[in-house]
Design a protein around this motif. Sequence first.
Motif, mmCIF file in Angstrom:
data_model
loop_
_atom_site.group_PDB
_atom_site.id
_atom_site.type_symbol
_atom_site.label_atom_id
_atom_site.label_comp_id
_atom_site.label_asym_id
_atom_site.label_seq_id
_atom_site.Cartn_x
_atom_site.Cartn_y
_atom_site.Cartn_z
ATOM 1 N N ILE A 19 25.227 45.369 43.890
ATOM 2 C CA ILE A 19 26.582 45.117 43.381
ATOM 3 C C ILE A 19 27.633 45.876 44.183
ATOM 4 N N GLY A 20 27.197 46.584 45.218
ATOM 5 C CA GLY A 20 28.149 47.277 46.089
ATOM 6 C C GLY A 20 28.715 48.556 45.516
ATOM 7 N N LYS A 21 27.933 49.262 44.720
ATOM 8 C CA LYS A 21 28.379 50.535 44.140
ATOM 9 C C LYS A 21 27.417 51.648 44.539
ATOM 10 N N THR A 40 33.105 43.919 38.867
ATOM 11 C CA THR A 40 31.804 44.598 38.837
ATOM 12 C C THR A 40 30.933 44.033 37.729
ATOM 13 N N LEU A 41 31.517 43.765 36.566
ATOM 14 C CA LEU A 41 30.753 43.170 35.468
ATOM 15 C C LEU A 41 30.217 41.808 35.877
ATOM 16 N N LEU A 88 41.060 37.235 41.346
ATOM 17 C CA LEU A 88 41.952 36.612 40.372
ATOM 18 C C LEU A 88 41.580 36.994 38.942
ATOM 19 N N LEU A 89 40.285 37.019 38.634
ATOM 20 C CA LEU A 89 39.842 37.399 37.286
ATOM 21 C C LEU A 89 40.221 38.840 36.973
ATOM 22 N N GLY A 90 40.193 39.692 37.985
ATOM 23 C CA GLY A 90 40.545 41.095 37.785
ATOM 24 C C GLY A 90 41.986 41.302 37.364
ATOM 25 N N ARG A 91 42.842 40.324 37.602
ATOM 26 C CA ARG A 91 44.263 40.433 37.247
ATOM 27 C C ARG A 91 44.565 39.918 35.841
ATOM 28 N N LEU A 92 43.601 39.277 35.201
ATOM 29 C CA LEU A 92 43.844 38.665 33.898
ATOM 30 C C LEU A 92 43.746 39.679 32.767
ATOM 31 N N GLN A 93 44.423 39.370 31.661
ATOM 32 C CA GLN A 93 44.382 40.197 30.455
ATOM 33 C C GLN A 93 43.241 39.717 29.549
#
Length: 122
Positions: A19-21, A40-41, A88-93
């Motif tokens: 996952i790149g962590k 990440t989720l 884009l999903l990371g910007r959503l509420q």
Amino acid sequence: MRAARMRAGFTQADLAASIGKAPEVYGRLERGKMLPSVPTLFRLCVALRSGPHELMGFAPVASLPQAAQLEVPPELAHSPEVRRLLRLLGRLQGLQLKLILRLVLAFLAEPKRPRRQRRDRR
């Protein structure tokens, strides 16, 4: 998250790399010391083939509808389109994310119909 990781046969280091962590960061996620970002989720769901409900501790995977169990082909997991979607999903509420999840589940639950042949319009 630990149960899903063990079921998938990953070590913490293996899953962190996929996952790149850093392994230390993934360890904190697994112990509940920090929450993952939406991208990440999503990567965790893809890697573990589990829904976000189970990974966040809300419901066991067996109680989720079949459509909620994520299966993304490996060749698409790191495509530019998926990376863009994650940004884009990371910007959503919260409510926006719930709506997106419902739409995705609705599309996955819908039976697949054969595609129509398109005629060339020349």
